[in-house]
Design a protein around this motif. Structure first.
Motif, short mmCIF file in Angstrom:
data_model
loop_
_atom_site.label_atom_id
_atom_site.label_comp_id
_atom_site.label_asym_id
_atom_site.label_seq_id
_atom_site.Cartn_x
_atom_site.Cartn_y
_atom_site.Cartn_z
N CYS A 1 0.66 -1.16 -0.02
CA CYS A 1 -0.06 0.24 -0.17
C CYS A 1 0.69 1.20 -0.16
N ASN A 2 2.14 1.34 0.26
CA ASN A 2 3.01 2.34 0.49
C ASN A 2 4.35 1.68 -0.10
N ARG A 3 5.30 2.83 -0.37
CA ARG A 3 6.65 2.65 -1.00
C ARG A 3 7.63 3.39 -0.18
N ILE A 4 9.03 2.69 -0.26
CA ILE A 4 9.85 3.31 0.28
C ILE A 4 11.04 3.14 -0.57
N ASP A 5 11.93 4.03 -0.72
CA ASP A 5 12.91 4.26 -1.46
C ASP A 5 14.06 2.99 -0.98
N ARG A 6 14.77 2.46 -2.42
CA ARG A 6 15.76 1.18 -2.13
C ARG A 6 16.67 1.49 -0.67
N ASN A 7 17.26 2.58 -0.48
CA ASN A 7 18.24 3.05 0.55
C ASN A 7 17.42 3.23 1.77
N THR A 8 16.42 3.47 1.91
CA THR A 8 15.56 4.02 3.04
C THR A 8 14.73 2.52 3.78
N GLY A 9 15.15 2.62 5.11
CA GLY A 9 14.44 1.62 5.73
C GLY A 9 12.98 1.87 6.30
N GLY A 10 12.43 1.17 6.85
CA GLY A 10 11.09 1.36 7.59
C GLY A 10 9.99 0.56 7.36
N ILE A 11 8.90 0.89 7.78
CA ILE A 11 7.47 0.12 7.66
C ILE A 11 6.83 0.45 6.42
N VAL A 12 6.66 -0.78 5.76
CA VAL A 12 5.89 -1.06 4.66
C VAL A 12 4.42 -1.86 5.02
N ILE A 13 3.31 -1.23 4.39
CA ILE A 13 2.23 -1.99 4.78
C ILE A 13 1.67 -2.79 3.43
N ALA A 14 1.61 -3.89 3.81
CA ALA A 14 0.96 -4.89 2.59
C ALA A 14 -0.40 -5.31 3.11
N ALA A 15 -1.24 -5.57 2.05
CA ALA A 15 -2.79 -5.71 2.30
C ALA A 15 -2.80 -7.36 1.72
N LYS A 16 -3.45 -8.25 2.78
CA LYS A 16 -3.54 -9.58 2.56
C LYS A 16 -4.83 -9.81 2.09
N THR A 17 -5.88 -9.10 1.92
CA THR A 17 -6.92 -9.30 1.23
C THR A 17 -7.32 -8.14 0.15
N ALA A 18 -8.42 -8.34 -0.63
CA ALA A 18 -8.60 -7.21 -1.76
C ALA A 18 -9.41 -6.08 -1.21
N GLU A 19 -10.23 -6.54 -0.04
CA GLU A 19 -10.97 -5.64 0.76
C GLU A 19 -9.93 -4.53 1.45
N ALA A 20 -8.97 -5.09 2.18
CA ALA A 20 -8.32 -4.30 2.92
C ALA A 20 -7.21 -3.46 1.96
N LEU A 21 -6.93 -3.90 0.78
CA LEU A 21 -6.29 -3.07 -0.15
C LEU A 21 -7.08 -1.80 -0.59
N ARG A 22 -8.28 -2.04 -0.96
CA ARG A 22 -9.19 -1.03 -1.16
C ARG A 22 -9.19 0.14 -0.07
N ILE A 23 -9.47 -0.50 1.31
CA ILE A 23 -9.74 0.47 2.06
C ILE A 23 -8.45 1.20 2.31
N LEU A 24 -7.31 0.65 2.46
CA LEU A 24 -6.27 1.42 2.75
C LEU A 24 -5.57 2.48 1.68
N ASN A 25 -5.79 1.92 0.37
CA ASN A 25 -5.43 2.95 -0.83
C ASN A 25 -6.35 4.06 -0.54
N ASP A 26 -7.58 3.93 -0.20
CA ASP A 26 -8.51 5.07 0.06
C ASP A 26 -8.06 5.98 1.27
N ARG A 27 -7.76 5.26 2.46
CA ARG A 27 -7.31 6.38 3.49
C ARG A 27 -6.10 6.76 3.25
N ILE A 28 -5.01 6.12 2.64
CA ILE A 28 -3.84 6.80 2.40
C ILE A 28 -4.07 8.04 1.44
#
Length: 322
Positions: free
Chosen positions: A143-170
């Motif tokens: 649901c979000n991206r981080i540059d190659r040389n930057t570390g940190g938290i990335v969100i992955a949606a495990k369901t299509a419903e979660a992906l739709r919601i998170l894309n909207d909220r982001i």
């Protein structure tokens, strides 16, 4: 004839969107023609492209083999035998991964299968949390991206419903992201708001800063505060109020405090004594602050997740406690 049974992950989407992913070799014009000719049916009946699929629906495709049998490259996740993941949090809907600096989130111009999303999919596949055979058009996605040389938290949606919601909220900026970075010097003032305009230069893969709005530039706002200083370095927390490319790197450099290890917005002269080749920047904290209904993800509202280990903090500010 080929038949797909709609699972929960594939439900809720329009039939034409499902077909674009399930049968990518089928041209849009042919798809609409075959819908009219009843060579594409849902539950044995003629339907239209705008039909919203429901769990349990059966999609029947009376199509030539040419739309299915073209050779396809093996999915990247299948080539990973031992997924490399640092999981911050996981439940039935999402997975938060702490991406290590140096890893790409998606394949870039260099190609290759060693990407964060491939490791996440491999992990979910191997643990039985995701079976690509059960969902013809959905695969766990970032649901979000981080540059190659930057570390940190990335969100992955495990369901299509979660992906739709998170894309909207982001999109509505209802997720609060905070970064830690080490900069050269001591910011003056020690805390503040940097606000200007950034324009991306595609040829140089760099952004330029402007005090006034110019064509192609977008508003950029970063709130920062100094957490600690030692010798010629400072540990700074930054909150992104907008999400522009290289925003923190360009903003901290604009106040005379470029990031340690950043050769693009800093200088080799400053970085050389520390032998750092990548920017000291980490997306260490994520807070969900939903202002609208988040459906099945409402339980995340108000929760904060943080990365457990940030190498450059331990190296340069060992006594600092997050």
């Amino acid at each position: 004839m080929r038949e797909y049974y709609i699972t929960k992950n594939d439900s809720g989407q329009r039939l034409n969107k499902f077909l674009e992913k399930a049968v990518p070799l089928l041209p849009g014009g042919i798809m609409h023609k075959y819908l009219r000719l009843k060579r594409i049916k849902v539950n044995g009946k003629r339907t239209d492209a705008a039909y919203r699929l429901a769990e349990g629906d059966a999609v029947q495709l009376y199509l030539n083999d040419e739309y299915f049998d073209a050779p396809r490259e093996e999915e990247a996740f299948r080539r990973i035998t031992q997924p490399r993941l640092r999981i911050v949090y996981e439940d039935d809907h999402i997975l938060l991964a702490d991406k290590a600096p140096g890893m790409v989130v998606h394949a870039d111009e260099r190609g290759g299968a060693d990407t964060l999303i491939a490791h996440i999919q491999a992990y979910l596949y191997q643990t039985g949390a995701w079976n690509p055979a059960d969902a013809a058009s959905f695969a766990p996605a970032l649901c979000n991206r981080i540059d190659r040389n930057t570390g940190g938290i990335v969100i992955a949606a495990k369901t299509a419903e979660a992906l739709r919601i998170l894309n909207d909220r982001i999109k509505e900026r209802e997720l609060e992201k905070r970064y830690l970075c080490i900069v050269h010097g001591r910011p003056q003032p020690a805390a503040g708001l940097i606000e200007n305009y950034l324009r991306r230069d595609e040829k140089r893969k760099q952004v330029t800063l402007h005090r006034q709005r110019v064509p192609g530039a977008k508003t950029a706002r970063t709130r920062y505060r100094t957490l600690a200083s030692q010798d010629k370095l400072s540990l700074v927390e930054c909150e992104l109020l907008t999400g522009r490319t290289h925003q923190i790197r360009a903003h901290m450099a604009s106040i005379g405090c470029p990031l340690l290890g950043d050769g693009k917005y800093g200088t080799n002269e400053l970085n050389r004594p520390y032998n750092e080749t990548g920017q000291a920047l980490y997306a260490y904290s994520l807070t969900f602050r939903f202002e609208e209904d988040a459906g099945v993800l409402s339980y995340l509202n108000g929760r904060t997740f943080t990365a457990k280990e940030i190498p450059f903090v331990r190296k340069y500010f060992p006594s600092f406690q997050l």
